[in-house]
Scaffold this motif. Sequence first.
Motif, short mmCIF file in Angstrom:
data_model
loop_
_atom_site.label_atom_id
_atom_site.label_comp_id
_atom_site.label_asym_id
_atom_site.label_seq_id
_atom_site.Cartn_x
_atom_site.Cartn_y
_atom_site.Cartn_z
N GLY A 171 0.78 -1.03 -0.08
CA GLY A 171 -0.14 0.12 -0.11
C GLY A 171 0.90 1.19 -0.09
O GLY A 171 2.10 1.07 0.23
N VAL A 172 0.14 2.39 0.02
CA VAL A 172 0.93 3.77 -0.09
C VAL A 172 -0.04 4.71 0.89
O VAL A 172 -0.95 4.43 0.91
N LEU A 173 0.81 5.59 1.52
CA LEU A 173 -0.01 6.50 2.12
C LEU A 173 -0.26 7.74 1.39
O LEU A 173 0.81 8.23 0.86
N VAL A 174 -1.58 8.07 1.13
CA VAL A 174 -1.91 9.19 0.35
C VAL A 174 -1.92 10.36 1.02
O VAL A 174 -1.30 11.38 0.71
N SER A 175 -2.33 10.40 2.49
CA SER A 175 -2.48 11.50 3.18
C SER A 175 -2.34 11.31 4.51
O SER A 175 -3.18 10.25 4.97
N GLU A 176 -1.88 11.90 5.48
CA GLU A 176 -1.88 11.96 6.94
C GLU A 176 -2.04 13.13 7.54
O GLU A 176 -1.82 13.61 8.63
N ALA A 177 -2.63 14.25 6.54
CA ALA A 177 -2.81 15.53 7.05
C ALA A 177 -3.98 15.54 8.36
O ALA A 177 -3.92 16.47 9.01
N ALA A 178 -5.06 14.86 8.36
CA ALA A 178 -5.91 14.56 9.38
C ALA A 178 -5.58 13.85 10.51
O ALA A 178 -6.52 13.58 11.37
N ALA A 179 -4.63 13.04 10.53
CA ALA A 179 -4.02 12.13 11.54
C ALA A 179 -4.19 12.92 12.71
O ALA A 179 -3.65 14.02 12.90
N PRO A 180 -4.44 12.34 14.14
CA PRO A 180 -4.73 10.90 13.99
C PRO A 180 -6.23 10.53 14.12
O PRO A 180 -6.56 9.46 14.32
N ALA A 181 -6.93 11.56 13.57
CA ALA A 181 -8.52 11.08 13.07
C ALA A 181 -8.30 9.96 11.90
O ALA A 181 -9.37 9.16 12.14
N TYR A 182 -7.52 10.17 11.19
CA TYR A 182 -7.74 8.97 10.02
C TYR A 182 -6.54 9.22 9.04
O TYR A 182 -5.89 10.68 8.80
N TRP A 183 -6.11 8.35 8.52
CA TRP A 183 -4.75 8.34 7.65
C TRP A 183 -5.76 7.93 6.23
O TRP A 183 -6.21 6.98 6.41
N ILE A 184 -5.21 8.23 5.12
CA ILE A 184 -5.82 7.64 3.76
C ILE A 184 -4.68 6.86 3.17
O ILE A 184 -3.57 7.46 2.97
N LEU A 185 -5.02 5.68 3.11
CA LEU A 185 -4.29 4.87 2.09
C LEU A 185 -4.65 4.68 0.85
O LEU A 185 -5.81 4.39 0.68
N ALA A 186 -3.97 3.75 0.04
CA ALA A 186 -4.44 3.27 -1.13
C ALA A 186 -3.44 1.92 -1.49
O ALA A 186 -2.53 1.91 -1.09
N ASP A 187 -4.30 1.02 -2.33
CA ASP A 187 -3.69 -0.19 -2.85
C ASP A 187 -2.81 0.16 -4.07
O ASP A 187 -2.89 1.52 -4.41
N ALA A 188 -2.15 -0.45 -4.57
CA ALA A 188 -1.05 -0.47 -5.75
C ALA A 188 -1.90 0.33 -7.00
O ALA A 188 -1.35 1.00 -7.96
N GLU A 189 -3.16 0.20 -7.16
CA GLU A 189 -4.05 0.66 -8.08
C GLU A 189 -4.73 2.00 -7.74
O GLU A 189 -5.66 2.50 -8.63
N GLY A 190 -4.47 2.52 -6.40
CA GLY A 190 -5.07 3.65 -6.23
C GLY A 190 -6.40 3.63 -5.57
O GLY A 190 -7.18 4.75 -4.98
#
Length: 222
Positions: free
Chosen positions: A191-210
């Motif tokens: 996976g890839v980390l898309v954004s942690e701007a809202a952490a620790p409320a949430y992190w946005i991750l994505a698989d290899a295809e987005g």
Amino acid sequence: MNRQELSDAVSDAGWRYVLGTLMTTVPVGSVAEAARVAARCAAAAGPDADGHLWLDLRADHVQVSLRTIGEGRPGERDVALARAVTDALREAGLATVPATGRAVQLLEIAVDALDIPAVRPFWKAVLGYADEPGVADDPGAAVADPHRLGPTVWFQQMTEPRTERNRIHLDISVPHDAAADRIAAALAAGGVLVSEAAAPAYWILADAEGNEVCVTTWQGRD
């Protein structure tokens, strides 16, 4: 009670606050033992069991959840019930386990929509879902499985059409002290980390295809 107070009030008893719910897991060795554990939990909750206590029985564990039905989050009574249930289990030589890792979590599906009142009835009907308690008059509110077997579906407001990314994503709500390990495992699995701007409320991750998923906790929301 705010989220921090709820978490602090039950963590030392092996419970975790996850998505408006107090949760713990009791390991068992059979369905018969799970039924006995459930009966003990119900007895400890007494007359409040029907309005607060939810139980999921399996051959290897019982998942115990507390939340005041019709309310958005637990209250002081739920905290007291969590401690009463824990005490009853300990008296029987049973233990609640700290709910890190995969012990407890709650799954939600988020649907991005330009016109939420137009799409919400479809998802409610096709899934056989119902309004969440207390939000029947809100045309943009989430819809929930009345039997609490399937994930809640909520709707995220879009401001303009979007075609370059998926419009349905998963939200995995985990204990606050399990998020780092869950994210690390997902990244190690490709996976890839898309954004942690809202952490620790949430992190946005994505698989290899987005395709995206949010790992969420209660933190950073009060």
